[in-house]
Write an enzyme that holds these catalytic residues in place. Sequence first.
Site, PDB file in Angstrom:
ATOM      1  N   ASP A 107      26.964  42.322  48.763  1.00 26.85           N
ATOM      2  CA  ASP A 107      27.378  41.214  47.892  1.00 26.85           C
ATOM      3  C   ASP A 107      27.307  39.880  48.622  1.00 26.85           C
ATOM      4  OD1 ASP A 107      28.163  40.175  45.450  1.00 26.85           O
ATOM      5  OD2 ASP A 107      30.291  40.244  45.957  1.00 26.85           O
ATOM      6  N   SER A 138      40.843  31.960  42.932  1.00 25.19           N
ATOM      7  CA  SER A 138      41.201  33.171  42.204  1.00 25.19           C
ATOM      8  C   SER A 138      39.947  33.786  41.625  1.00 25.19           C
ATOM      9  CB  SER A 138      42.195  32.861  41.084  1.00 25.19           C
ATOM     10  OG  SER A 138      41.601  32.014  40.121  1.00 25.19           O
ATOM     11  N   GLY A 139      40.049  35.055  41.267  1.00 21.20           N
ATOM     12  CA  GLY A 139      38.914  35.748  40.690  1.00 21.20           C
ATOM     13  C   GLY A 139      39.327  37.107  40.188  1.00 21.20           C
ATOM     14  N   ALA A 140      38.325  37.926  39.857  1.00 19.92           N
ATOM     15  CA  ALA A 140      38.594  39.212  39.234  1.00 19.92           C
ATOM     16  C   ALA A 140      39.420  40.131  40.123  1.00 19.92           C
ATOM     17  CB  ALA A 140      37.269  39.888  38.877  1.00 19.92           C
TER      18      ALA A 140
END
Length: 427
Positions: free
Chosen positions: A151, A34-36
């Site tokens: 990124d 999970s992340g932003a």
Amino acid sequence: MNKNKREKEFYSVDVGDSTFTVLKRYQNLRPIGSGAQGIVCSAYDHNLERNVAIKKLSRPFQNQTHAKRAYRELVLMKYVNHKNIICLLNVFTSQKTLDEFQDVYLVMELMDANLCQVIQMELDHERLSYLLYQMLCGIKHLHSAGIIHRDLKPSNIVVKSDCTLKILDFGLARTAATGLLMTPYVVTRYYRAPEVILGMGYQANVDIWSVGCILAEMVRHKILFPGRDYIDQWNKVIEQLGTPTQEFMMKLNQSVRTYVENRPRYTGYSFEKLFPDVLFPADSEHNKLKASQARDLLSKMLVIDASKRISVEEALQHPYINVWYDPAEVEAPPPVITDKQLDEREHTVEEWKELIYKEVLDWEERMKNGAIRGQPSPLGAAVINGSPQPSSSSSINDVSSMSTEPTVASDTDSSLEASAGPLSCCR
């Protein structure tokens, strides 16, 4: 499709703090990251009879930035098709109308590990070189369509146990424009190129700096430039590579140049000192796969002045890389991105929402008409038939191709996180 029929195709399951409402073909959901920007689960796809990764975008319409990022990621993933880029298998939403539309699910290939895990392993030159080759092939494919990833970092690069590598996450990727001053806050700090740190704008070889940082990390088994903030990041760079020339300084705007010129001056270290032979694996039987060649490649990637830094095309021709050169992989036809104003467009949240909804409906229509079969095409396949398999030998012919898996989102992006163990091919 009528409302009742659509409702019967979906079911809901709690995954951590989130509820996934997915097509019934996807079973055995298990959180893996999970992340932003999203939550990722592994699942079994009964239609394809394979494990997949399902990413639920987190509140994609909470503001213009999130909505634009979601649109960009979806559009780029739909049209990019290369064996070293993660393959989009499906896109869906459980909502039935634009007014209800809130959730977007992306279904992708499931990989075994991300590069964060591989970095801790002792790799021989064959595997190290081949991982880099695949990384560069994927980047070259993006650059050929005018797409800069922006990124690249270990958590955005995933592998399979057969050593197939793929690049993830296009939430921050954008089309390139020569001479355009691009946004400075992009990539996870440790992998930011100097031109990004100094707000100079950047072009395609900004991704090459990131690859150089990743290669250095694979050799050292630790982050090369672990800066705490912009200033500390710059200091970490010049402490090792040295203060840049006056020619470079003159490219900076006045306020940045004044600051940089007032910093202590560093002579830096030679690459032989930064990356001594002892850090590298034993030289390969292949005369091009040795510490001196890997170090030479690092010295051409980790160049502060982007105008003097190697390009992806040049990197692919470097002796440490070109032993793997296959025109079908390096020169694959570029993706055709129909939306040429992918980055220049500005819309309200509601307008972005409508655009994304249309993309989801377009995918569903193409699936229904057989234009998409939920399987990656040969270039996007997770495992290529007939690819060489690594063995205990260190011969150049013993390394296979690679693949990826979703990784955990970082502080700046929507990447996924792998949960699987180490690569058997790299043990």
